[in-house]
Design a protein around this motif. Structure first.
Motif, PDB file in Angstrom:
ATOM      1  N   ALA A  92     -48.563-125.996  24.570  1.00 48.18           N
ATOM      2  CA  ALA A  92     -47.061-124.694  24.815  1.00 48.18           C
ATOM      3  C   ALA A  92     -45.922-125.021  23.348  1.00 48.18           C
ATOM      4  O   ALA A  92     -45.898-125.590  22.935  1.00 48.18           O
ATOM      5  N   VAL A  93     -45.483-123.691  24.428  1.00 47.94           N
ATOM      6  CA  VAL A  93     -44.087-123.757  23.249  1.00 47.94           C
ATOM      7  C   VAL A  93     -43.001-123.767  24.386  1.00 47.94           C
ATOM      8  O   VAL A  93     -43.039-123.103  25.701  1.00 47.94           O
ATOM      9  N   TYR A  94     -42.185-125.067  23.397  1.00 46.23           N
ATOM     10  CA  TYR A  94     -41.209-125.560  25.187  1.00 46.23           C
ATOM     11  C   TYR A  94     -39.747-124.809  24.216  1.00 46.23           C
ATOM     12  O   TYR A  94     -39.407-124.960  23.424  1.00 46.23           O
ATOM     13  N   TYR A  95     -39.213-124.294  25.624  1.00 49.56           N
ATOM     14  CA  TYR A  95     -38.000-123.007  25.032  1.00 49.56           C
ATOM     15  C   TYR A  95     -36.725-124.327  26.464  1.00 49.56           C
ATOM     16  O   TYR A  95     -37.163-124.354  27.117  1.00 49.56           O
ATOM     17  N   CYS A  96     -36.163-124.403  25.057  1.00 54.60           N
ATOM     18  CA  CYS A  96     -34.281-124.821  26.130  1.00 54.60           C
ATOM     19  C   CYS A  96     -33.589-123.940  26.204  1.00 54.60           C
ATOM     20  O   CYS A  96     -33.734-122.745  25.392  1.00 54.60           O
ATOM     21  N   ASN A  97     -33.132-123.866  27.930  1.00 54.18           N
ATOM     22  CA  ASN A  97     -32.163-122.803  27.968  1.00 54.18           C
ATOM     23  C   ASN A  97     -31.162-123.049  28.662  1.00 54.18           C
ATOM     24  O   ASN A  97     -30.903-124.479  29.441  1.00 54.18           O
ATOM     25  N   ALA A  98     -30.402-122.750  28.658  1.00 55.07           N
ATOM     26  CA  ALA A  98     -28.851-123.069  28.956  1.00 55.07           C
ATOM     27  C   ALA A  98     -28.298-121.920  30.184  1.00 55.07           C
ATOM     28  O   ALA A  98     -28.479-120.765  29.931  1.00 55.07           O
ATOM     29  N   ARG A  99     -27.772-122.594  31.456  1.00 56.25           N
ATOM     30  CA  ARG A  99     -27.379-121.577  32.378  1.00 56.25           C
ATOM     31  C   ARG A  99     -26.224-122.020  33.284  1.00 56.25           C
ATOM     32  O   ARG A  99     -26.380-123.269  33.288  1.00 56.25           O
ATOM     33  N   ARG A 100     -25.587-121.144  33.510  1.00 49.24           N
ATOM     34  CA  ARG A 100     -24.503-121.058  33.770  1.00 49.24           C
ATOM     35  C   ARG A 100     -23.436-119.846  34.992  1.00 49.24           C
ATOM     36  O   ARG A 100     -23.091-119.010  34.263  1.00 49.24           O
ATOM     37  N   ARG A 101     -23.937-119.882  36.410  1.00 51.73           N
ATOM     38  CA  ARG A 101     -23.575-118.513  36.834  1.00 51.73           C
ATOM     39  C   ARG A 101     -24.545-117.644  35.970  1.00 51.73           C
ATOM     40  O   ARG A 101     -25.841-116.983  36.389  1.00 51.73           O
ATOM     41  N   ASN A 102     -23.984-116.634  35.850  1.00 44.86           N
ATOM     42  CA  ASN A 102     -24.537-115.500  35.079  1.00 44.86           C
ATOM     43  C   ASN A 102     -24.767-115.339  33.485  1.00 44.86           C
ATOM     44  O   ASN A 102     -25.503-114.186  32.858  1.00 44.86           O
ATOM     45  N   SER A 103     -24.305-116.644  33.079  1.00 44.91           N
ATOM     46  CA  SER A 103     -24.612-116.902  31.692  1.00 44.91           C
ATOM     47  C   SER A 103     -25.960-117.665  31.163  1.00 44.91           C
ATOM     48  O   SER A 103     -26.368-118.516  31.379  1.00 44.91           O
ATOM     49  N   VAL A 104     -26.374-117.766  30.248  1.00 47.12           N
ATOM     50  CA  VAL A 104     -27.882-118.129  30.160  1.00 47.12           C
ATOM     51  C   VAL A 104     -28.067-117.672  28.847  1.00 47.12           C
ATOM     52  O   VAL A 104     -28.270-116.155  27.258  1.00 47.12           O
ATOM     53  N   PHE A 105     -28.194-118.499  27.955  1.00 47.27           N
ATOM     54  CA  PHE A 105     -28.829-118.873  26.400  1.00 47.27           C
ATOM     55  C   PHE A 105     -30.515-119.810  26.293  1.00 47.27           C
ATOM     56  O   PHE A 105     -30.548-120.325  27.162  1.00 47.27           O
ATOM     57  N   TRP A 106     -30.942-119.230  25.386  1.00 42.53           N
ATOM     58  CA  TRP A 106     -32.555-119.507  25.094  1.00 42.53           C
ATOM     59  C   TRP A 106     -32.339-120.035  23.690  1.00 42.53           C
ATOM     60  O   TRP A 106     -31.882-119.619  22.670  1.00 42.53           O
ATOM     61  N   GLY A 107     -32.863-120.998  23.819  1.00 45.10           N
ATOM     62  CA  GLY A 107     -33.464-121.331  22.217  1.00 45.10           C
ATOM     63  C   GLY A 107     -34.647-120.811  21.365  1.00 45.10           C
ATOM     64  O   GLY A 107     -35.200-119.769  22.049  1.00 45.10           O
ATOM     65  N   GLN A 108     -35.273-120.850  20.403  1.00 42.10           N
ATOM     66  CA  GLN A 108     -36.061-120.667  19.827  1.00 42.10           C
ATOM     67  C   GLN A 108     -37.380-121.174  20.088  1.00 42.10           C
ATOM     68  O   GLN A 108     -38.396-120.201  19.738  1.00 42.10           O
ATOM     69  N   GLY A 109     -37.820-122.362  20.938  1.00 42.17           N
ATOM     70  CA  GLY A 109     -39.082-122.548  20.913  1.00 42.17           C
ATOM     71  C   GLY A 109     -39.528-123.776  20.075  1.00 42.17           C
ATOM     72  O   GLY A 109     -39.617-123.298  18.524  1.00 42.17           O
ATOM     73  N   THR A 110     -40.120-124.626  20.239  1.00 41.70           N
ATOM     74  CA  THR A 110     -40.992-125.277  19.346  1.00 41.70           C
ATOM     75  C   THR A 110     -42.324-125.656  20.384  1.00 41.70           C
ATOM     76  O   THR A 110     -42.618-126.192  21.484  1.00 41.70           O
ATOM     77  N   GLN A 111     -42.925-126.196  18.596  1.00 41.98           N
ATOM     78  CA  GLN A 111     -44.283-125.314  19.535  1.00 41.98           C
ATOM     79  C   GLN A 111     -45.775-127.134  19.615  1.00 41.98           C
ATOM     80  O   GLN A 111     -44.826-128.262  19.063  1.00 41.98           O
ATOM     81  N   VAL A 112     -45.921-127.602  21.064  1.00 47.63           N
ATOM     82  CA  VAL A 112     -46.218-128.708  21.367  1.00 47.63           C
ATOM     83  C   VAL A 112     -48.231-128.077  21.056  1.00 47.63           C
ATOM     84  O   VAL A 112     -48.403-127.119  22.796  1.00 47.63           O
ATOM     85  N   VAL A 113     -48.371-129.200  20.874  1.00 49.32           N
ATOM     86  CA  VAL A 113     -50.053-129.311  20.728  1.00 49.32           C
ATOM     87  C   VAL A 113     -50.546-129.514  21.195  1.00 49.32           C
ATOM     88  O   VAL A 113     -50.861-131.229  20.545  1.00 49.32           O
ATOM     89  N   VAL A 114     -51.951-130.163  21.923  1.00 54.94           N
ATOM     90  CA  VAL A 114     -52.108-131.359  22.198  1.00 54.94           C
ATOM     91  C   VAL A 114     -53.989-131.159  22.558  1.00 54.94           C
ATOM     92  O   VAL A 114     -54.368-130.646  22.799  1.00 54.94           O
ATOM     93  N   SER A 115     -53.968-132.347  21.699  1.00 58.51           N
ATOM     94  CA  SER A 115     -55.349-132.122  21.123  1.00 58.51           C
ATOM     95  C   SER A 115     -55.861-133.556  21.917  1.00 58.51           C
ATOM     96  O   SER A 115     -55.765-134.527  23.235  1.00 58.51           O
ATOM     97  N   THR A 116     -57.764-132.934  22.254  1.00 55.56           N
ATOM     98  CA  THR A 116     -58.879-133.737  22.710  1.00 55.56           C
ATOM     99  C   THR A 116     -59.009-135.168  22.496  1.00 55.56           C
ATOM    100  O   THR A 116     -58.845-134.798  20.847  1.00 55.56           O
TER     101      THR A 116
END
Length: 116
Positions: A92-116
């Motif tokens: 998946a693409v993994y995103y971090c998120n900061a949250r406090r009450r009504n204030s929310v921020f998102w990062g742009q994401g980083t890709q994780v690929v797990v192969s067999t």
């Protein structure tokens, strides 16, 4: 300017480990709860893990419990996600998120690929 910058993603074999980082700037990181979310191809964004502002409480989505660990370093304005025993379904693409009450921020994401 608020920024959340994720890093540490990549390609890993099933059973392997990765450590994601998310460095924050432009806001008071120490008073925000921090979350990790992920979005797999064709799916909606889903919650992965949360850590409180002081780091004394964490919670995880059932699919990652016992395998993932969220932590933070308020001195470095950084939150981490240690991912062990990775599975193909963790891809998946993994995103971090900061949250406090009504204030929310998102990062742009980083890709994780797990192969067999």
């Amino acid at each position: 300017q608020v920024q959340l910058v994720e890093s540490g993603g990549g390609l890993v074999q099933s059973g392997g480990s990765l450590r994601l980082s998310c460095e924050a700037s432009g806001f008071d990181f120490s008073i925000y709860a921090m979350n990790w979310f992920r979005q797999a191809p064709g799916s909606g964004r889903e919650f992965v893990a949360v850590i409180t502002s002081v780091g004394n409480t964490t919670n995880y989505a059932d699919p990652v419990k016992g395998r993932f660990t969220i932590s933070r370093d308020n001195a470095k304005n950084t939150v981490y996600l240690q991912m062990n025993s990775l599975k193909v379904e963790d891809t998946a693409v993994y995103y971090c998120n900061a949250r406090r009450r009504n204030s929310v921020f998102w990062g742009q994401g980083t890709q994780v690929v797990v192969s067999t």
